[in-house]
Write an enzyme that holds these catalytic residues in place. Structure first.
Site, PDB file in Angstrom:
ATOM      1  CB  THR A   7      59.681 121.532  44.703  1.00 29.87           C
ATOM      2  OG1 THR A   7      59.321 121.041  46.103  1.00 29.87           O
ATOM      3  CG2 THR A   7      61.410 121.581  44.854  1.00 29.87           C
ATOM      4  CE  LYS A  12      61.807 120.366  48.539  1.00 30.18           C
ATOM      5  NZ  LYS A  12      60.964 119.598  49.049  1.00 30.18           N
TER       6      LYS A  12
HETATM    7  P1  NAD Z   1      51.518 115.389  41.578  1.00 31.98           P
HETATM    8  O1  NAD Z   1      51.688 115.080  40.339  1.00 31.98           O
HETATM    9  O2  NAD Z   1      51.070 114.321  42.647  1.00 31.98           O
HETATM   10  O3  NAD Z   1      50.464 116.500  41.780  1.00 31.98           O
HETATM   11  C1  NAD Z   1      50.570 118.081  41.063  1.00 31.98           C
HETATM   12  C2  NAD Z   1      49.198 118.021  40.757  1.00 31.98           C
HETATM   13  O4  NAD Z   1      49.089 119.207  39.840  1.00 31.98           O
HETATM   14  C3  NAD Z   1      48.507 116.987  39.629  1.00 31.98           C
HETATM   15  O5  NAD Z   1      47.487 116.285  40.333  1.00 31.98           O
HETATM   16  C4  NAD Z   1      48.326 117.815  38.220  1.00 31.98           C
HETATM   17  O6  NAD Z   1      47.309 117.236  37.633  1.00 31.98           O
HETATM   18  C5  NAD Z   1      48.026 119.229  38.959  1.00 31.98           C
HETATM   19  N1  NAD Z   1      48.191 120.052  37.901  1.00 31.98           N
HETATM   20  C6  NAD Z   1      49.384 120.424  36.980  1.00 31.98           C
HETATM   21  N2  NAD Z   1      48.964 121.465  36.175  1.00 31.98           N
HETATM   22  C7  NAD Z   1      47.822 121.948  36.738  1.00 31.98           C
HETATM   23  C8  NAD Z   1      47.139 123.300  36.476  1.00 31.98           C
HETATM   24  N3  NAD Z   1      47.378 124.110  35.438  1.00 31.98           N
HETATM   25  N4  NAD Z   1      45.948 123.456  37.256  1.00 31.98           N
HETATM   26  C9  NAD Z   1      45.486 122.483  38.138  1.00 31.98           C
HETATM   27  N5  NAD Z   1      46.283 121.285  38.629  1.00 31.98           N
HETATM   28  C10 NAD Z   1      47.188 121.152  37.856  1.00 31.98           C
HETATM   29  O7  NAD Z   1      52.768 116.071  42.555  1.00 31.98           O
HETATM   30  P2  NAD Z   1      52.885 115.849  44.204  1.00 31.98           P
HETATM   31  O8  NAD Z   1      53.736 114.766  44.662  1.00 31.98           O
HETATM   32  O9  NAD Z   1      51.759 116.414  44.874  1.00 31.98           O
HETATM   33  O10 NAD Z   1      53.872 117.072  44.243  1.00 31.98           O
HETATM   34  C11 NAD Z   1      53.621 118.496  44.148  1.00 31.98           C
HETATM   35  C12 NAD Z   1      54.854 119.697  44.293  1.00 31.98           C
HETATM   36  O11 NAD Z   1      55.200 119.393  45.634  1.00 31.98           O
HETATM   37  C13 NAD Z   1      56.084 119.237  43.605  1.00 31.98           C
HETATM   38  O12 NAD Z   1      56.604 120.439  42.984  1.00 31.98           O
HETATM   39  C14 NAD Z   1      56.832 118.339  44.209  1.00 31.98           C
HETATM   40  O13 NAD Z   1      58.250 118.364  43.881  1.00 31.98           O
HETATM   41  C15 NAD Z   1      56.674 118.983  45.543  1.00 31.98           C
HETATM   42  N6  NAD Z   1      56.951 117.966  46.759  1.00 31.98           N
HETATM   43  C16 NAD Z   1      56.492 116.815  46.807  1.00 31.98           C
HETATM   44  C17 NAD Z   1      56.790 115.676  47.799  1.00 31.98           C
HETATM   45  C18 NAD Z   1      56.295 114.498  47.761  1.00 31.98           C
HETATM   46  O14 NAD Z   1      56.587 113.537  48.775  1.00 31.98           O
HETATM   47  N7  NAD Z   1      55.357 114.073  46.987  1.00 31.98           N
HETATM   48  C19 NAD Z   1      57.431 116.460  48.873  1.00 31.98           C
HETATM   49  C20 NAD Z   1      57.835 117.828  49.069  1.00 31.98           C
HETATM   50  C21 NAD Z   1      57.547 118.379  47.829  1.00 31.98           C
END
Ligand code: NAD
Length: 298
Positions: free
Chosen positions: A97, A172
């Protein structure tokens, strides 16, 4: 040999890992990577092939899928190594997002580098990611739809094509801006009802079948009781954490500014959720804002 596309999957966090597991179970060959070693290890333990660097995840793949915390992470990875390493015409599927303007910038960079691009942010949270029931909001060229849908349908149950590049992110944040506003409205209605002597159940029975009906009441009801599955029944454990709502409303605010849109309720919801999240409630379900309304601390 499988005819399925090979997918470089970057970002194996709360959402990315269960999404990757669903693709793995569907028979896709993945090259998984995360900058956090524990995330890579969790993927390996789930049977997913992992690689040693982000660049390696883009080598010899048909699709590069990113699930990162923010738009800056996406743009940095695109610019630093992903676009250069991927073979020409690779499909960049961006599921994080992020800001609409950053999503359009990422798509422009990908296309300029000879690739194809789509934004496909999700709703449904970790529960939906695990169950493979996410909703994907898709900003993509019509010519790529069939190829994208074939992959996304293993992670979600609903895929809505919203238009060209950036349209998925736009849909979104419009949805989540309305959700933030409606949850504050629901919280205020229940607190006012309490002070007017109404039982929660009585007010729920009216709103849920009357013109105030909305998801914030019927599915994620901010008071315990009427909707047994809502986070209010488990001390506001998420669910959808207030920090994520504050993030999404921050993205909405940025788009309001870019488009010179006078949306006072959206701007106010963004400010209230930022305050609520920053004051020790980042990990609380966003419906927990009812406690701050009741206490008058917003
Ligand atoms: P999270 O922080 O758990 O996961 C993101 C991952 O990306 C982390 O493990 C981080 O280490 C990794 N990362 C960052 N930079 C990187 C790179 N250059 N190469 C490889 N890995 C890298 O976050 P999440 O909860 O999984 O959310 C991910 C996305 O989905 C966000 O943008 C969030 O807004 C969106 N989202 C989350 C939810 C939810 O309920 N958690 C719901 C809908 C949307």
């Amino acid at each position: 040999m499988s005819n399925l596309p090979v997918i470089g999957f970057l970002g194996l966090g709360h959402m990315g890992l269960p999404m990757a597991i669903n693709l793995h179970r569907a028979g896709y060959k993945l090259k998984g990577f995360d900058v956090v070693p524990a995330a890579v290890q969790a993927a390996t333990e789930a049977g997913i092939e992992t690689v040693d660097s982000g660049a390696d995840a883009a080598k010899g793949v048909d699709i590069v899928l990113t699930m990162f915390p923010s738009g800056q992470h996406v743009l940095d990875a695109y610019r630093s190594y992903l676009l250069d390493t991927a073979a020409p015409n690779t499909l960049f599927l961006e599921c994080s997002t992020i800001d609409v303007a950053q999503a359009r910038e990422a798509a422009e960079l990908a296309v300029a580098a000879g690739h194809r691009s789509a934004d496909a942010p999700v709703s449904g949270g970790v529960v939906g990611a695990e169950a493979g029931t996410l909703t994907f909001m898709l900003g993509a060229e019509a010519a790529d739809l069939a190829e994208i849908t074939a992959v996304l349908e293993h992670m979600g149950k609903r895929i809505v094509h919203c238009g060209g590049h950036g349209s998925g992110q736009a849909a979104k944040i419009c949805n989540n801006m309305l959700l933030g506003i409606s949850m504050i409205g629901a919280a205020e209605a229940f607190v006012l009802g309490e002070r007017l002597g109404l039982e929660h159940q009585a007010l729920y029975d009216v709103i849920s079948t009357a013109s105030g009906q909305c998801w914030s009441v019927t599915t994620n009801c901010p008071v315990p009781g009427p909707v047994p599955a809502s986070p209010a029944n488990r001390d506001y454990q998420p669910g959808f954490a207030a920090a994520l709502m504050a993030k999404d409303l921050g993205l909405a605010s940025s788009s309001l500014e870019h488009t010179d849109t006078d949306a006072q309720m959206g701007a106010l919801a963004a400010a209230l959720y930022r305050k609520f999240s920053d004051e020790g409630n980042a990990g609380t379900d966003f419906s927990g804002i009812i406690n701050a309304v009741r206490e008058g601390t917003l």
